[in-house]
Design an enzyme around this catalytic site. Structure first.
Site, PDB file in Angstrom:
ATOM      1  N   CYS A 147      -1.565   4.471   8.437  1.00 12.75           N
ATOM      2  CA  CYS A 147      -3.079   3.670   7.593  1.00 12.75           C
ATOM      3  C   CYS A 147      -3.906   4.929   8.493  1.00 12.75           C
ATOM      4  O   CYS A 147      -4.232   5.424   7.575  1.00 12.75           O
ATOM      5  CB  CYS A 147      -3.008   2.157   7.851  1.00 12.75           C
ATOM      6  SG  CYS A 147      -3.020   1.245   9.649  1.00 12.75           S
TER       7      CYS A 147
ATOM      8  N   ASP B  26      -9.775   1.775   2.108  1.00 15.58           N
ATOM      9  CA  ASP B  26      -8.708   1.567   2.084  1.00 15.58           C
ATOM     10  C   ASP B  26      -7.648   2.198   2.239  1.00 15.58           C
ATOM     11  O   ASP B  26      -6.872   2.781   1.090  1.00 15.58           O
ATOM     12  CB  ASP B  26      -8.790   0.266   1.993  1.00 15.58           C
ATOM     13  CG  ASP B  26      -7.451  -0.537   2.296  1.00 15.58           C
ATOM     14  OD1 ASP B  26      -6.881   0.442   3.574  1.00 15.58           O
ATOM     15  OD2 ASP B  26      -7.257  -2.259   2.405  1.00 15.58           O
TER      16      ASP B  26
ATOM     17  N   HIS C 221      -4.730   1.089   2.814  1.00 19.70           N
ATOM     18  CA  HIS C 221      -3.176   0.352   2.899  1.00 19.70           C
ATOM     19  C   HIS C 221      -2.848   0.929   0.736  1.00 19.70           C
ATOM     20  O   HIS C 221      -2.168   0.163   1.305  1.00 19.70           O
ATOM     21  CB  HIS C 221      -3.395  -0.957   3.132  1.00 19.70           C
ATOM     22  CG  HIS C 221      -4.018  -1.033   5.249  1.00 19.70           C
ATOM     23  ND1 HIS C 221      -5.371  -0.883   5.308  1.00 19.70           N
ATOM     24  CD2 HIS C 221      -3.223  -0.789   5.657  1.00 19.70           C
ATOM     25  CE1 HIS C 221      -5.578  -0.795   6.573  1.00 19.70           C
ATOM     26  NE2 HIS C 221      -4.118  -0.775   7.014  1.00 19.70           N
TER      27      HIS C 221
END
Length: 640
Positions: free
Chosen positions: A467, A591, A593
């Site tokens: 990440c 994000d 992820h």
């Protein structure tokens, strides 16, 4: 109607402004602004843009120097229509300065209306006067209109023509005497300009193609055709043009863009052809004439690349546009290049290349000529760009006039998933998200474009460990897309190699699945881009809202993406919505992820890019209470 002192009545005067007000009043320091418009193709007394006179604060500007520099910037079809004094009450004096610099620019007094203005420093109040013709008394403007949709007025009935011309001119100079080289060079340039209307010269006129393989309208004009084109002036009625004359609108599709952007600029393309076998009406026998040279001579090849833009109405006949705009524009650019080259004729010839730009805050295109011999970072080129930033009233801490910022006239253009480097990644996904829900908050966002990097991109399975790498790649893409860097966004392995090279990691780190954090990201940014970073340490996720004010300042002044790292998770922060009175705030999180396909709707609806509150309406914490966080705030380089 308004009564004058003598009892007569005059009609009200309307001044229409397409440029933002701040371009006339900011910064609030004594200065002079030149007003640009298109009296021939826009409504009377319309101001499209403002340029700053240099140097700032000069009470008596060098009008000849100003005219020469504006000549290089100004696209044919636009003209000087006025001036504004900031910090002076002399609106009439500004009008007379505009008339004077315009006369130096074109060698004649303006026949169109001119505007003079003055700005009160304390209040920012602007007063305008106008004169509707040379010798006509200036009167106060009775109505000022700041257009809500200036781009539509400019481009709904307006269009661009572009002409590129590569020249290789032979300059013969006596081998033992170069004293007359300048005179010979001037004569060569003047001869070249005069030949643009020769009978053997043809002009291929083609409409823009929006997709590869698409057919487009085209015609060919000959030099003789142009010599017979009557002088056509703007009269407000297209019906008065000869119906048999092809207008510029014929070259565009029924539906076309009403804005001009760097990524997609549409223009009628004009190519100059030379027909050396042009049939003469008078038959003659081929002949060769011998002119002996009085002394040994050497040949110097003068390579020139001309590239001009012209602005006109879509209703204007294209033959008239070529005759009255394109050819004079080419002659102007030849003259500008002549002055730049003449001092270096006996040394290394400059490699002059024109480029066209529409920088932020400016609606109309401008042209500048760069010497590309030594690259863009060469000191003289940097100083030239800095002066252009000052004149165009652009910030001095970001590159807006580099070659990569130039208008792109290639077929097609770009869409939301295409970047200049050919990347297929989604860009600027936050623009589609709903509001944050913060009542009375002030939103501070990233300034510029970025690409969304997330898990599983590029065929790399980094689910569970990559990440922070993805956040770094998003940050790197921001610097690339803002033209601060031309290097490619690094892969995971390349990031690891950098950390090994600087001694932060052991060689075994390369190819591993080890996490990295904010500090490692700062090392990589410094090594690859020379970018410095500020780091904010937060002891707990609960304390992150306390940093909203500082983050808001970052986005307002730096505008770069922020990496947030806490525990084993990393996010990219794109903005904050902060109510200083109540303390309520939300974080705009991108994000990394996400593991799905690049489906914008799925990403937004799934919350992979969206506003997050520290504690949501159900009492759940987005940031972990028992983890400390590092916030990496990359700084914007101070460069042009």
């Amino acid at each position: 109607m308004e009564a004058t002192a003598g009892g007569s009545r005059r009609r009200p005067t309307l001044l229409r402004l397409l440029c933002p007000k701040k371009s006339l009043v900011s910064p609030p320091t004594p200065s002079l602004r030149w007003l640009l418009g298109s009296p021939r193709f826009l409504p009377p007394l319309t101001v499209a843009a403002a340029l700053r006179s240099l140097p700032d604060g000069a009470s008596s500007p060098d009008l000849q120097r100003e005219a020469e520099e504006i000549r290089g910037l100004l696209v044919r079809g636009f003209d000087i229509v006025g001036a504004v004094h900031v910090g002076s009450a002399d609106a009439g004096g500004a009008l007379e300065l505009a008339r004077a610099v315009r006369e130096r620019l074109y060698g004649e007094r303006a026949s169109h209306g001119m505007v003079g203005g003055c700005v009160e420093l304390g209040t920012g109040e602007i007063r305008f006067v106008v004169s509707e013709g040379d010798g006509v008394e200036a009167v106060e403007v009775t109505e000022v209109v700041w257009e809500d949709d200036p781009g539509r007025l400019l481009w709904e009935k307006g269009c661009l023509l572009r002409c590129e011309l590569l020249l290789k001119l032979p300059l013969y100079v006596p081998s033992d005497d170069t004293s007359g080289i300048e005179a010979r060079f001037y004569s060569l340039i003047e001869s070249t300009a005069s030949k643009l209307r020769d009978p053997h010269v043809s002009y291929l006129i083609e409409g823009p193609r929006t997709t590869p393989g698409e057919s487009h309208y085209s015609i060919i004009l000959h030099g003789n055709d142009l010599n017979s084109v009557p002088h056509l002036s703007r009269n407000g009625s297209t019906e008065e043009y000869d119906a048999n004359i092809v207008s510029c609108s014929k070259f565009f599709p029924a539906k076309r863009s009403l804005s001009l952007t760097r990524e997609n600029a549409d223009a009628i393309q004009i190519t100059i052809l030379s027909n050396q076998s042009f049939n003469s009406s008078k038959a003659s026998t081929p002949a060769v004439e011998y002119f002996p040279a009085p002394a040994l001579a050497s040949l110097r090849a003068i390579n020139l690349k001309l590239d001009i833009l012209c602005y006109t109405s879509v209703d204007f006949p294209v033959a008239a546009a070529v005759s009255e705009l394109v050819i004079p524009g080419l002659a102007d650019q030849l003259s500008i290049m002549k002055k730049a080259i003449v001092s270096e004729l006996t040394t290394q010839q400059p490699q002059l290349s024109p480029y066209h730009f529409v920088p932020p805050g400016l609606l109309i295109p401008v042209t500048t000529i760069y010497d590309t011999r030594y690259g863009e970072i060469e000191e003289k080129q940097s100083e030239l760009r800095r002066n252009l930033h000052l004149r165009l009233q652009l910030p001095l801490d970001r590159p807006l006039l580099r070659i990569s910022n130039a208008l792109n006239f290639s077929i097609g253009g770009t869409d939301k998933k295409a970047s200049k480097s050919g990347s297929s990644l989604l860009r600027d996904v936050h623009r589609e998200i709903p509001s944050s829900g913060v009542s009375g908050g002030i939103i501070s966002l990233i300034d510029g474009s970025y690409e969304y990097y997330h898990y599983l991109h590029d065929g790399i399975d980094d689910n569970g460990w990559g990440c922070a790498y993805r956040s770094l790649q998003t940050i790197m893409s921001w610097y690339r897309l803002q033209q601060y860097s031309s290097i490619n966004v690094p892969s995971h392995r390349e990031i690891q190699q950098v950390l090994v090279e600087i001694g932060d990691k052991d060689p075994s780190f390369i190819g591993s699945r080890e996490w990295i954090g904010a500090i490692e990201l700062s090392f990589v940014l410094d090594k690859l881009l020379g970018v410095s970073c500020k780091v904010i340490n937060v002891r707990s996720g609960d304390e992150l809202p306390e940093k909203c004010r500082e983050l808001a300042i970052h986005f307002e002044t730096q505008g770069t993406p922020v990496m947030i790292g806490g525990g084993v998770l990393a996010y990219t922060l794109l903005g904050v919505d902060y109510n200083e009175s109540s303390g309520d705030c939300a974080f705009l999180i991108l994000d990394p992820h996400y593991t799905g396909a690049d489906d914008l709707k799925k990403i937004v609806n799934g919350g992979w890019c969206g506003w997050k509150k520290s504690i949501d309406s159900k009492g759940r914490s987005f940031f972990l209470k028992d983890k400390f966080y590092n916030l990496l705030l990359p700084q914007r380089p101070n460069m042009v």
